[in-house]
Design a protein around this motif. Structure first.
Motif, PDB file in Angstrom:
ATOM      1  N   LEU A  79       0.828  -1.208   0.000  1.00 53.16           N
ATOM      2  CA  LEU A  79       0.000   0.000   0.000  1.00 53.16           C
ATOM      3  C   LEU A  79       0.861   1.258   0.000  1.00 53.16           C
ATOM      4  N   LEU A  80       1.901   1.263   0.803  1.00 51.98           N
ATOM      5  CA  LEU A  80       2.798   2.410   0.850  1.00 51.98           C
ATOM      6  C   LEU A  80       3.377   2.706  -0.530  1.00 51.98           C
ATOM      7  N   LEU A  81       3.868   1.671  -1.196  1.00 51.51           N
ATOM      8  CA  LEU A  81       4.451   1.856  -2.527  1.00 51.51           C
ATOM      9  C   LEU A  81       3.402   2.308  -3.538  1.00 51.51           C
ATOM     10  N   ALA A  82       2.187   1.765  -3.424  1.00 51.74           N
ATOM     11  CA  ALA A  82       1.106   2.154  -4.342  1.00 51.74           C
ATOM     12  C   ALA A  82       0.785   3.638  -4.186  1.00 51.74           C
ATOM     13  N   ILE A  83       0.728   4.103  -2.940  1.00 50.33           N
ATOM     14  CA  ILE A  83       0.429   5.520  -2.698  1.00 50.33           C
ATOM     15  C   ILE A  83       1.570   6.402  -3.191  1.00 50.33           C
ATOM     16  N   VAL A  84       2.810   5.968  -2.975  1.00 47.59           N
ATOM     17  CA  VAL A  84       3.973   6.724  -3.459  1.00 47.59           C
ATOM     18  C   VAL A  84       3.940   6.819  -4.983  1.00 47.59           C
ATOM     19  N   ILE A  85       3.621   5.719  -5.637  1.00 43.96           N
ATOM     20  CA  ILE A  85       3.527   5.719  -7.106  1.00 43.96           C
ATOM     21  C   ILE A  85       2.454   6.688  -7.564  1.00 43.96           C
ATOM     22  N   ALA A  87       1.335   9.336  -5.906  1.00 44.28           N
ATOM     23  CA  ALA A  87       1.787  10.702  -5.632  1.00 44.28           C
ATOM     24  C   ALA A  87       2.786  11.181  -6.691  1.00 44.28           C
ATOM     25  N   VAL A  88       3.771  10.354  -6.981  1.00 41.86           N
ATOM     26  CA  VAL A  88       4.782  10.709  -7.983  1.00 41.86           C
ATOM     27  C   VAL A  88       4.129  10.914  -9.354  1.00 41.86           C
ATOM     28  N   SER A  89       3.174  10.066  -9.683  1.00 43.61           N
ATOM     29  CA  SER A  89       2.508  10.147 -10.985  1.00 43.61           C
ATOM     30  C   SER A  89       1.686  11.419 -11.110  1.00 43.61           C
ATOM     31  N   VAL A  90       0.998  11.798 -10.019  1.00 42.31           N
ATOM     32  CA  VAL A  90       0.210  13.029 -10.049  1.00 42.31           C
ATOM     33  C   VAL A  90       1.134  14.246 -10.137  1.00 42.31           C
ATOM     34  N   PHE A 103       0.832  11.091 -20.261  1.00 47.52           N
ATOM     35  CA  PHE A 103       0.573   9.658 -20.444  1.00 47.52           C
ATOM     36  C   PHE A 103       1.319   8.839 -19.391  1.00 47.52           C
ATOM     37  N   ALA A 104       2.581   9.222 -19.155  1.00 46.16           N
ATOM     38  CA  ALA A 104       3.384   8.499 -18.159  1.00 46.16           C
ATOM     39  C   ALA A 104       2.747   8.609 -16.782  1.00 46.16           C
ATOM     40  N   GLY A 105       2.302   9.813 -16.426  1.00 45.03           N
ATOM     41  CA  GLY A 105       1.636  10.018 -15.149  1.00 45.03           C
ATOM     42  C   GLY A 105       0.334   9.249 -15.060  1.00 45.03           C
ATOM     43  N   ALA A 106      -0.425   9.245 -16.162  1.00 41.14           N
ATOM     44  CA  ALA A 106      -1.707   8.541 -16.192  1.00 41.14           C
ATOM     45  C   ALA A 106      -1.509   7.040 -16.004  1.00 41.14           C
ATOM     46  N   ILE A 107      -0.500   6.484 -16.671  1.00 40.49           N
ATOM     47  CA  ILE A 107      -0.205   5.051 -16.518  1.00 40.49           C
ATOM     48  C   ILE A 107       0.154   4.751 -15.063  1.00 40.49           C
ATOM     49  N   GLY A 108       0.956   5.636 -14.450  1.00 41.30           N
ATOM     50  CA  GLY A 108       1.353   5.445 -13.061  1.00 41.30           C
ATOM     51  C   GLY A 108       0.167   5.479 -12.111  1.00 41.30           C
ATOM     52  N   VAL A 109      -0.743   6.434 -12.318  1.00 38.90           N
ATOM     53  CA  VAL A 109      -1.938   6.525 -11.476  1.00 38.90           C
ATOM     54  C   VAL A 109      -2.798   5.273 -11.637  1.00 38.90           C
ATOM     55  N   MET A 169      -1.084  19.287  -8.243  1.00 39.14           N
ATOM     56  CA  MET A 169       0.018  19.501  -7.306  1.00 39.14           C
ATOM     57  C   MET A 169      -0.433  19.261  -5.865  1.00 39.14           C
ATOM     58  N   VAL A 170      -1.575  19.841  -5.493  1.00 41.84           N
ATOM     59  CA  VAL A 170      -2.097  19.662  -4.135  1.00 41.84           C
ATOM     60  C   VAL A 170      -2.464  18.197  -3.894  1.00 41.84           C
ATOM     61  N   SER A 171      -3.020  17.547  -4.909  1.00 39.12           N
ATOM     62  CA  SER A 171      -3.356  16.126  -4.787  1.00 39.12           C
ATOM     63  C   SER A 171      -2.107  15.302  -4.504  1.00 39.12           C
ATOM     64  N   GLY A 172      -1.025  15.627  -5.204  1.00 37.20           N
ATOM     65  CA  GLY A 172       0.233  14.922  -4.977  1.00 37.20           C
ATOM     66  C   GLY A 172       0.773  15.152  -3.579  1.00 37.20           C
TER      67      GLY A 172
END
Length: 199
Positions: A79-85, A87-90, A103-109, A169-172
């Motif tokens: 879960l921690l890694l999923a949330i980090v991914i 956050a980084v993607s957003v 696209f890269a961010g969307a794939i990550g989310v 940005m705030v979401s991240g």
């Protein structure tokens, strides 16, 4: 046998309910906002923006397909890694200067979604007796449905800058805070387990 749900289990279940709601809000925020974000920033026509939503779905499929392997490696840190991914993607989307970055961010989310949904449901249900499994699943589904419904309102509430970029940005930032809370929780659980072994 009368199986009762302990207060500690209710607190744990409630924690995962809240985390599920928060990460789902950010997932839906990207899902709803990224087409217009790409269009308004002149990264491409609306068709390109729609393609970003498709890329999110691809990321979700990939995340779901490898979830078992990912969990075997990450275990309680999934879960921690999923949330980090997420956050980084957003953050990647908020700083994007092209449709490729979006696209890269969307794939990550999408990928993070494919990880945290099965983890939270399986983890959350582990805190309740099996006979309450259906009720617990329904309560978790309420979190996802509420996130879908309240996403626009939450977005307006947290969007201090008034633009899609500031919203991402705030979401991240908030997702990063949630990740920090999850990390603190894991560290606390590890220390508690170590103390029990010493005793």
């Amino acid at each position: 046998m009368n199986e009762k749900v302990t207060t500690a289990s209710k607190i744990q279940f409630g924690y995962y309910w809240i985390v599920l709601f928060i990460v789902m809000v950010f997932y839906m925020t990207v899902n709803v906002k990224i087409p217009s974000y790409i269009l308004n920033n002149h990264f491409g026509p609306l068709a390109v923006g729609s393609s970003a939503v498709v890329m999110m779905s691809v990321g979700t499929i990939i995340g779901g397909l490898i979830y078992g392997i990912f969990y075997e490696i990450a275990k309680k840190y999934t879960l921690l890694l999923a949330i980090v991914i997420e956050a980084v993607s957003v953050f990647t989307i908020s700083a994007a200067d092209s449709s490729i970055a979006c696209f890269a961010g969307a794939i990550g989310v999408g990928f993070s979604f494919g990880l945290f949904i099965p983890f939270i449901f399986s983890k959350g249900l582990s805190f309740v007796p099996k006979k309450y499994g259906n009720d617990a699943s329904t309560i978790l589904m309420i979190a996802t449905n509420s996130a879908n419904f309240l996403c626009p309102y939450v977005g307006k509430l947290i969007n201090v800058g008034g633009t899609d970029q500031s919203l991402f940005m705030v979401s991240g930032i908030i997702a990063s805070v949630v990740a920090m809370i999850e990390l603190i929780k894991l560290v606390g659980e590890h220390r508690a387990a170590a103390l029990r072994q010493e005793i």
